[in-house]
Motif scaffolding. Structure first.
Motif, PDB file in Angstrom:
ATOM      1  N   THR A 216       0.817  -1.215   0.000  1.00  0.00           N
ATOM      2  CA  THR A 216       0.000   0.000   0.000  1.00  0.00           C
ATOM      3  C   THR A 216       0.851   1.266   0.000  1.00  0.00           C
ATOM      4  OG1 THR A 216       0.066  -0.179   2.371  1.00  0.00           O
ATOM      5  CG2 THR A 216      -1.912  -1.032   1.274  1.00  0.00           C
ATOM      6  N   ALA A 257      -6.955   8.637   1.661  1.00  0.00           N
ATOM      7  CA  ALA A 257      -6.045   7.654   2.264  1.00  0.00           C
ATOM      8  C   ALA A 257      -4.846   7.421   1.351  1.00  0.00           C
ATOM      9  CB  ALA A 257      -6.792   6.343   2.513  1.00  0.00           C
ATOM     10  N   GLU A 386     -14.671  13.173  11.713  1.00  0.00           N
ATOM     11  CA  GLU A 386     -14.141  11.829  11.958  1.00  0.00           C
ATOM     12  C   GLU A 386     -15.209  10.758  11.746  1.00  0.00           C
ATOM     13  OE1 GLU A 386     -12.644  12.324  15.880  1.00  0.00           O
ATOM     14  OE2 GLU A 386     -11.450  14.021  15.183  1.00  0.00           O
ATOM     15  N   ALA A 391     -13.294   3.994   7.372  1.00  0.00           N
ATOM     16  CA  ALA A 391     -12.356   3.500   8.372  1.00  0.00           C
ATOM     17  C   ALA A 391     -10.919   3.562   7.851  1.00  0.00           C
ATOM     18  CB  ALA A 391     -12.725   2.065   8.730  1.00  0.00           C
ATOM     19  N   PHE A 392     -10.754   3.239   6.586  1.00  0.00           N
ATOM     20  CA  PHE A 392      -9.453   3.226   5.955  1.00  0.00           C
ATOM     21  C   PHE A 392      -8.786   4.614   6.017  1.00  0.00           C
ATOM     22  CE2 PHE A 392      -7.582   3.116   1.424  1.00  0.00           C
ATOM     23  CZ  PHE A 392      -6.369   2.632   1.866  1.00  0.00           C
ATOM     24  N   GLN A 394      -9.706   7.064   8.110  1.00  0.00           N
ATOM     25  CA  GLN A 394      -9.501   7.385   9.532  1.00  0.00           C
ATOM     26  C   GLN A 394      -8.193   6.792  10.019  1.00  0.00           C
ATOM     27  OE1 GLN A 394     -12.325   6.789  12.590  1.00  0.00           O
ATOM     28  NE2 GLN A 394     -14.074   7.102  11.230  1.00  0.00           N
ATOM     29  N   HIS A 395      -7.989   5.523   9.641  1.00  0.00           N
ATOM     30  CA  HIS A 395      -6.815   4.793  10.083  1.00  0.00           C
ATOM     31  C   HIS A 395      -5.538   5.548   9.688  1.00  0.00           C
ATOM     32  CE1 HIS A 395      -4.102   1.479  10.719  1.00  0.00           C
ATOM     33  NE2 HIS A 395      -3.807   1.399   9.437  1.00  0.00           N
ATOM     34  N   LEU A 396      -5.568   6.118   8.488  1.00  0.00           N
ATOM     35  CA  LEU A 396      -4.355   6.769   7.996  1.00  0.00           C
ATOM     36  C   LEU A 396      -4.225   8.223   8.391  1.00  0.00           C
ATOM     37  CD1 LEU A 396      -3.775   5.430   4.402  1.00  0.00           C
ATOM     38  CD2 LEU A 396      -2.231   5.333   6.318  1.00  0.00           C
ATOM     39  N   THR A 397      -5.329   8.863   8.700  1.00  0.00           N
ATOM     40  CA  THR A 397      -5.217  10.317   8.880  1.00  0.00           C
ATOM     41  C   THR A 397      -5.541  10.807  10.289  1.00  0.00           C
ATOM     42  OG1 THR A 397      -7.492  10.736   8.204  1.00  0.00           O
ATOM     43  CG2 THR A 397      -5.843  10.727   6.465  1.00  0.00           C
ATOM     44  N   LEU A 398      -6.285  10.000  11.030  1.00  0.00           N
ATOM     45  CA  LEU A 398      -6.821  10.523  12.278  1.00  0.00           C
ATOM     46  C   LEU A 398      -5.743  10.886  13.290  1.00  0.00           C
ATOM     47  CD1 LEU A 398      -9.720  11.053  12.708  1.00  0.00           C
ATOM     48  CD2 LEU A 398      -9.920   8.948  14.006  1.00  0.00           C
ATOM     49  N   HIS A 399      -4.647  10.154  13.219  1.00  0.00           N
ATOM     50  CA  HIS A 399      -3.600  10.402  14.206  1.00  0.00           C
ATOM     51  C   HIS A 399      -2.601  11.440  13.714  1.00  0.00           C
ATOM     52  CE1 HIS A 399      -5.427   7.149  16.246  1.00  0.00           C
ATOM     53  NE2 HIS A 399      -5.215   6.339  15.225  1.00  0.00           N
ATOM     54  N   HIS A 403      -5.611  15.362   8.886  1.00  0.00           N
ATOM     55  CA  HIS A 403      -6.998  14.952   8.718  1.00  0.00           C
ATOM     56  C   HIS A 403      -7.854  16.011   8.013  1.00  0.00           C
ATOM     57  CE1 HIS A 403     -10.492  12.532   9.403  1.00  0.00           C
ATOM     58  NE2 HIS A 403     -11.117  13.608   9.843  1.00  0.00           N
TER      59      HIS A 403
END
Ligand code: AHR
Length: 502
Positions: A216, A257, A386, A391-392, A394-399, A403
């Protein structure tokens, strides 16, 4: 509420590499057989000499496809290329392990190269690192590219092709990390093997460009592979598909993402180069991307997606990512080019262009030149929260602080045209519930004519799609007066062409 779009023609990112508008044809479903190759066609749609569908070639010519990847995909991992050359009546039928079908081998390397020449595209071959050996790979390269008086070069001549094909792009396997792959490997095992293959391939033809098999772009696989292969490859491949889950907001936000993934890939490439003390060109070949829901359109059933306007907006958002990331992505291949998860669908009687064809057409024809830095101001409510992003993403950007940057409703890329006389801005309004009236501002040194050309992809219903019977979604072109502000319809895509005052 929406702040402005700012584009400054003086702020370059990088040249947009035309190779980001490349394609992919796999022996899968009706991509090759019944798609690009249809020798039995009773409606006069195929060239009587070659069996190539003329209507498909024209639709792809209009997309100005620069490179086509072949023959897979998962298919390649049990493909014996030698079965697909020579007299057609002698070619063996084989079991096919990726999609559990049978391969007739009536279309093979020579047919593919000749088809690429017709199209005006460069061939890109992915090697079999599943059942295939290094010897097979070297033989394939020799068959295609060698001018010597040696066995496989002479076999090509015997098959009627005196001149070498000069295939420039060679990939070291496909998705070797995937449990579905024939010959799946651990990262370290693949890295060691691929390193040896790259060395040997280059000995035979130093002019080729070699592509490592990535995942990826942000996986541990990518880190391990890049660290080992950076000295011997020219491109690192990345594959990502985004999925709508039947929801518009999820669909159009998926490419965010990929944008984050690419930023991570760039860092992994930088790290590999720093650690290896390498000053060479090593960029991303995003050789599979698209909107694909394998539940809706399973691979084993030919993956024939029927796209709607929402999918077209997602494809436009994907292409915005590649233009913005012009410095990182030098090749991208939509997966795939005909029938299989494709913008073009054929039947024996003709073809139709799906909704997703039109953003591709606009990008490939207009979004060339120099990618420009774009800033879209965010106001409250102008980006996804959010809770609504997939989910994909979120997984990559939320932290990360990215975002809000990556999840704006208004998604924009811009170029300075090759002749440097136009600024072209591609804008997706990803919001399906609100129009935006938004100022578009240019850098202080840029003066813009007030006559603009708008190319718009839009339809009243986000679920509108095309079929053999009707075209609900295509491109509308119009001329307008621009007074500094533009209204973006809800769920619309447009390329605005501004002439610079010279
Ligand atoms: O493009 C369809 C398939 O998706 C390809 O064969 C494979 O590489 C990926 O998993």
């Amino acid at each position: 509420v929406m702040a402005a779009i700012h584009v400054d023609p003086a702020r370059f990112i990088d040249e947009v590499d035309p190779r980001i508008y490349s394609g992919f044809t796999e022996h899968m479903g009706r991509c090759i057989y019944g798609g690009i190759y249809d020798p039995e066609n009773k409606h006069g749609l195929s060239d009587p000499q070659t069996g190539y569908r003329k209507d498909v070639l024209q639709a792809l010519k209009d997309l100005k496809v620069p490179i086509v990847r072949y023959p897979g995909g998962n298919f390649v991992s049990s493909y014996r290329w030698q079965d697909g050359i020579g007299p057609k009546e002698l070619r063996p039928r084989r079991p096919e392990l990726a999609w559990l079908t049978e391969e007739s081998n009536q279309f093979g390397t020579d047919e593919f190269i000749a088809w690429c020449r017709e199209l005006g595209a460069e061939p890109f071959i992915c090697l079999n690192m599943g059942t295939g050996t290094l010897e097979d790979a070297l033989a394939w390269l020799e068959y295609c590219n060698s001018a010597s008086n040696t066995f496989y070069a002479n076999l090509r001549r015997k098959n009627g092709h005196e001149e070498p094909y000069s295939v420039k792009y060679w990939a070291l396997g496909n998705e070797v990390w995937g449990p579905w792959q024939v010959g799946q490997m651990e990262a370290q095992d693949y890295a060691k093997k691929a390193y040896q293959w790259a060395k040997a391939l280059r000995l035979l033809d130093p002019s080729i460009k070699i592509i490592s098999c990535g995942e990826t772009g942000y996986a541990d696989w990518d880190r391990v592979i890049l660290r080992k292969l950076a000295p011997v490859v020219d491109f690192h491949s990345v594959h990502i598909y985004t999925v709508s889950e039947g929801k518009h907001l999820v669909n159009v936000m998926g490419p965010a993402a990929a944008e984050k993934a690419l930023e991570i890939t760039q860092s992994l490439i930088d790290l590999a180069k720093i650690e290896g003390n390498l000053s060479k060109s090593l960029t991303v070949c995003f050789d599979e991307w698209n909107v694909w829901d394998p539940v809706r359109a399973p691979g084993e059933k030919g993956a024939e997606e029927h796209y709607d306007l929402s999918d077209a907006l997602a494809v436009a958002a994907w292409l915005n990512v590649f233009v913005r990331k012009a410095g990182i992505v030098k090749i991208a291949c939509i997966a795939q080019s005909v029938n299989v998860i494709s913008p073009i669908i054929t039947s024996p009687e003709g073809l139709f262009k799906q909704t997703t064809y039109y953003p591709l057409l606009l990008f490939s024809n207009l979004m060339r030149g120099t990618s420009l830095d774009v800033h879209v101001g965010t106001a409250p409510g102008s980006y996804y929260t959010e809770a609504t992003v997939p989910a994909f993403v979120q997984h990559l950007t939320l932290h990360t602080p990215d975002h809000a940057k990556l999840t704006k409703f208004v998604d924009v890329s811009a170029v300075l045209s090759p002749d440097k006389d136009e600024v072209r801005i591609a804008i997706v309004n990803r919001n399906d519930a609100a129009d935006y009236t938004i100022p578009i501002r240019f850098g202080p040194a840029a003066a813009i004519e007030d006559d603009i050309v708008v190319h718009e992809v839009w339809s009243p219903n986000i679920k509108d799609s095309n079929s053999f019977q009707e075209t609900k979604v295509d491109v509308v072109r119009r001329e307008e007066k621009f007074d500094g502000i533009y209204t973006l319809k809800k769920h619309s895509f447009q390329v605005l062409v501004f002439r610079l005052k010279m």
